[in-house]
Enzyme design. Structure first.
Site, short mmCIF file in Angstrom:
data_model
loop_
_atom_site.label_atom_id
_atom_site.label_comp_id
_atom_site.label_asym_id
_atom_site.label_seq_id
_atom_site.Cartn_x
_atom_site.Cartn_y
_atom_site.Cartn_z
N ASP A 93 -84.88 61.43 -40.15
CA ASP A 93 -84.08 62.00 -39.07
C ASP A 93 -82.77 61.22 -38.94
O ASP A 93 -82.78 60.03 -38.61
CB ASP A 93 -84.87 61.92 -37.76
CG ASP A 93 -84.34 62.86 -36.69
OD1 ASP A 93 -83.34 63.54 -36.94
OD2 ASP A 93 -84.94 62.92 -35.59
N ASP A 94 -81.64 61.87 -39.24
CA ASP A 94 -80.31 61.27 -39.10
C ASP A 94 -80.02 60.20 -40.16
O ASP A 94 -79.11 59.39 -39.97
CB ASP A 94 -80.12 60.64 -37.71
CG ASP A 94 -79.91 61.68 -36.61
OD1 ASP A 94 -80.21 62.86 -36.85
OD2 ASP A 94 -79.47 61.30 -35.51
N CYS A 133 -80.10 68.69 -35.98
CA CYS A 133 -81.55 68.70 -36.18
C CYS A 133 -82.18 70.09 -36.14
O CYS A 133 -82.76 70.54 -37.12
CB CYS A 133 -82.23 67.82 -35.13
SG CYS A 133 -81.60 66.13 -35.05
N LYS A 192 -91.96 64.96 -35.95
CA LYS A 192 -91.03 65.72 -35.11
C LYS A 192 -91.09 67.22 -35.42
O LYS A 192 -91.12 67.61 -36.58
CB LYS A 192 -89.62 65.18 -35.33
CG LYS A 192 -88.49 66.01 -34.73
CD LYS A 192 -87.16 65.34 -34.97
CE LYS A 192 -86.00 66.23 -34.55
NZ LYS A 192 -84.71 65.52 -34.64
N HIS A 194 -89.26 70.00 -32.87
CA HIS A 194 -87.94 70.38 -32.35
C HIS A 194 -87.58 71.82 -32.66
O HIS A 194 -86.42 72.14 -32.92
CB HIS A 194 -86.86 69.43 -32.87
CG HIS A 194 -85.70 69.28 -31.93
ND1 HIS A 194 -84.54 68.61 -32.26
CD2 HIS A 194 -85.51 69.73 -30.66
CE1 HIS A 194 -83.70 68.63 -31.24
NE2 HIS A 194 -84.26 69.31 -30.26
N HIS A 348 -83.63 58.05 -35.95
CA HIS A 348 -82.90 58.61 -34.81
C HIS A 348 -82.86 57.57 -33.69
O HIS A 348 -83.82 56.82 -33.49
CB HIS A 348 -83.61 59.89 -34.35
CG HIS A 348 -82.78 60.78 -33.48
ND1 HIS A 348 -82.41 60.45 -32.21
CD2 HIS A 348 -82.25 62.02 -33.72
CE1 HIS A 348 -81.70 61.43 -31.67
NE2 HIS A 348 -81.59 62.40 -32.58
N LYS A 425 -72.95 63.52 -39.03
CA LYS A 425 -73.77 64.43 -38.23
C LYS A 425 -72.90 65.28 -37.31
O LYS A 425 -71.96 64.80 -36.69
CB LYS A 425 -74.76 63.61 -37.39
CG LYS A 425 -75.60 64.42 -36.43
CD LYS A 425 -76.56 63.53 -35.65
CE LYS A 425 -77.38 64.33 -34.65
NZ LYS A 425 -78.36 63.49 -33.93
#
Length: 642
Positions: A93-94, A133, A192, A194, A348, A425
């Site tokens: 993530d990220d 995301c 995750k 989301h 993240h 991002k």
């Protein structure tokens, strides 16, 4: 750092593995071969009878074998399953593409991911379908751009904001998990999600992973935010929250002034008016504080399948819980085939890192979190190997989009590094927002150490894993991804993508043309964000750069880059510097027009009505609004005081 262990498990014959890999490229042929088990036996008996050389005993044996095969129905499943690997998909993530050793970073330690690349295939032009995301993951799960399912920005909100919103991945979307589930795979998601939870009531779970093809889920239905850490500043709608708090204080001050004036005799106003004003203020305060005042409790929760197990979650133990769940899932399903989507919470913000890794990297808390992530991945890969699954497991590693450049704490960088690529991002056009790691690993089937520079997409994973499982992609909708199996195995030298379209929200910011005959990769930018301060390479002072409005620049004529010569997009081409300028702009423009004809209107999942927090949709452990529980050591939720 824990290194990946070398093969202690039994290793099948590599030649047999390669034969299976070739069968994977033609799944229907493998199925036909499986279904021909009994027919083949009957053909053998008929041929023997015609030749007159089959003895009665042989015929009897063949009849018995045929009877057992048909009775037990063991031929077809065994043959079909032999060509279906376990599938392990790992998404960070990220994470920035420049954060890994195998992509050029020599200051962060990522030995397990680096070894995965060394033993497998590494993509260097692997692209997210969106720079944030929620939309990126929607495209990854479905193999199609997120705006086709309404999972893109329509009014400023570019990702889901609440567990208790009504927006999410629509029920009519088909994920790769659903197809693999129908093919007999065990399908698990750990980490995750989301992609939303509920539509109309607290328990309908219309957007839940278990309603999208996964038969097991453990993790966050939402995403990590600073709000999950009480010591961090607010993140979810922080500007709106501050504005509402300012209005509340202003109104309270006004009412107190009126009340004081009445008491001192300066203002002639009835007590009912003052009381009514106070009641209106109280209702206004409750209307926003009931959601924004409890973001950690409402959003930072863990679920196992349909049940909330921890609310709010204890961040310090989350990594160990995810690791335990992943290893347990692998052990439970080691007889396969299984799909495990490990959707990591690393890296993240708020960068929750265990004490064993804090202060160990050269890049502060972010570097510590990256190195802990690599350690965790090493443990997962060890579990694969310890259960004898290394040679029968197709493993993939990536990130959902580029590193978060604006994530800072004073002078400390809390987001990733995107290497030589501009942007990060939230930026749908610049390479730094969408170019991500892409590593594929399958010993004996995929060539070790191979590097591929062809343009590929996260959306390609959908048709790839569907093909590996022997399934077929849906024919009733646009699928934007292409199977990577021929490219990974070396059967094809070029990507199946001629054009790729890069969106920021619902706005087309750029398009890429892979001119196969020349090898050039042209990139046309129609819209770019305005960096702040100018030339900074990011939009500091904002969460992320905007997609539209005053914060972007529309380019007429468009900007043109040749990524094959200028991957960092530092030198825009002009008609004077590039003889093909006008021809390229025209060709890409025609492709954009053709692409737009494939678009159709769909319900917007990020509309204001879908984004708003709705108390009747809030996942809750206990009785709403008193939602609170923590996991015991065995993973069962424990209410306070019990």
């Amino acid at each position: 750092m824990t290194q990946m262990k070398e093969g202690r498990a039994h290793t099948p014959d590599p030649a047999a593995e390669r034969a299976e890999a070739l069968a994977l490229a033609e799944p229907r042929r493998g199925v036909r071969r499986a279904r021909s088990c009994a027919l083949g036996q009957r053909s053998t008996m008929r041929a023997a009878a015609r030749r007159g050389r089959a003895a009665p005993a042989a015929r009897d044996s063949l009849l018995v074998l045929l009877f057992l095969c048909l009775l037990l129905k063991t031929c077809e499943p065994k043959t079909a399953n032999a060509f279906r690997p376990n599938i392990l998909l790992i998404m960070a993530d990220d994470l920035g593409i420049g954060d890994l050793g195998c992509y050029g970073n020599n200051t962060l330690r990522t030995p397990n991911i680096d070894q995965l690349a060394e033993e497998g295939v590494r993509l260097t032009q692997h692209l997210a379908a969106a720079p944030l995301c929620t939309p990126s993951r929607a495209a990854f799960l479905t193999g199609r751009h997120s705006f086709r399912s309404g999972m893109e920005a329509s009014n400023g909100y570019r990702a889901l904001q609440w567990n208790a919103g009504s927006g999410g991945l629509p029920e009519n979307e088909t994920t790769f998990a659903r197809i693999l589930q129908q093919r007999g795979y065990a399908t698990g998601l750990i980490g995750k999600w989301h992609q939303g939870v509920n539509c109309a009531s607290r328990g309908d779970h219309c957007h839940h992973p278990l309603n999208h093809g996964f038969d097991y889920f453990y993790g966050m239905p939402f995403t990590l935010t600073n709000d999950c850490d009480p010591g961090r500043p607010p993140e979810v709608d922080a500007a709106l929250r501050a504005q509402l708090w300012g209005y509340t204080q202003f109104l309270a001050l006004g009412i107190l002034t009126v009340a004081a004036g009445k008491t001192c005799g300066f203002i002639s106003v009835s007590g009912r008016v003052v009381t009514g004003m106070a009641c209106v203020l109280f209702l206004f305060f409750i209307s926003w504080y009931s959601s924004f005042g409890f973001v950690r409790r409402w959003n930072c929760v863990l679920m196992r399948n349909h049940d909330v197990t921890e609310q709010p979650m204890v961040l310090e133990k989350t990594a160990s819980l995810m690791l335990k769940e992943a290893v347990s899932y692998i052990e439970r399903h080691k007889h396969g085939p299984f799909l495990l989507f490990l959707s990591l919470l690393h890296v993240h913000i708020p960068l929750v890192t265990t004490s064993a890794f804090v202060g160990k990297s050269q890049h502060g808390l972010y570097g510590d979190n990256v190195e802990e992530m690599d350690w965790l991945i090493g443990k997962i890969l060890n579990a694969i190997e310890d259960n004898g699954l290394k040679n029968s497991t197709f493993t993939y590693f990536t990130s959902d989009h580029g590193g978060h450049l604006e994530a800072r704490d004073g002078h400390s960088q809390l987001g990733g590094w995107n290497g030589i690529y501009k942007g990060g991002k939230g930026m749908g056009g610049w390479e730094g927002g969408i170019r991500v790691p892409g590593i594929f690993h399958w010993p004996g089937v995929l060539p070790a150490g191979r590097v591929i520079g062809e343009p590929t997409s996260l959306m390609d994973v959908f048709p790839t894993v569907v093909q590996l499982a022997g399934g077929e992609v849906p024919q009733d909708r646009v699928i934007d991804g292409h199977s990577l199996v021929p490219l990974l195995q070396g059967a094809e030298a070029r990507s199946a993508h001629e054009f790729l379209f890069h969106y920021c929200g619902q706005h087309l910011h750029a398009a890429r043309w892979h001119q196969r005959d020349s090898g050039s990769v042209w990139k046309v930018h129609y819209t770019t964000p305005q960096f702040h301060p100018e030339g900074a390479g990011a939009c500091y002072g904002r969460g992320v750069c905007p997609c539209s409005g005053e914060g972007v620049t529309h380019h007429r004529p468009p900007l043109l880059f040749d990524l094959s010569r200028d991957p960092s997009e530092a030198r825009p081409l002009t008609p004077d510097s590039e003889p093909l300028y006008h021809a390229v702009i025209a060709r890409v423009g025609a492709a954009v027009s053709e692409h737009r004809h494939t678009l159709s209107p769909v319900p917007q999942q990020f509309s204001t009505s879908n984004i708003l927090w709705k108390p009747w949709l809030q996942p809750c452990c206990g009785h709403f609004p008193f939602c609170s529980c923590h996991e015991d050591g065995d993973g069962t939720p424990r209410m306070p005081g019990l």
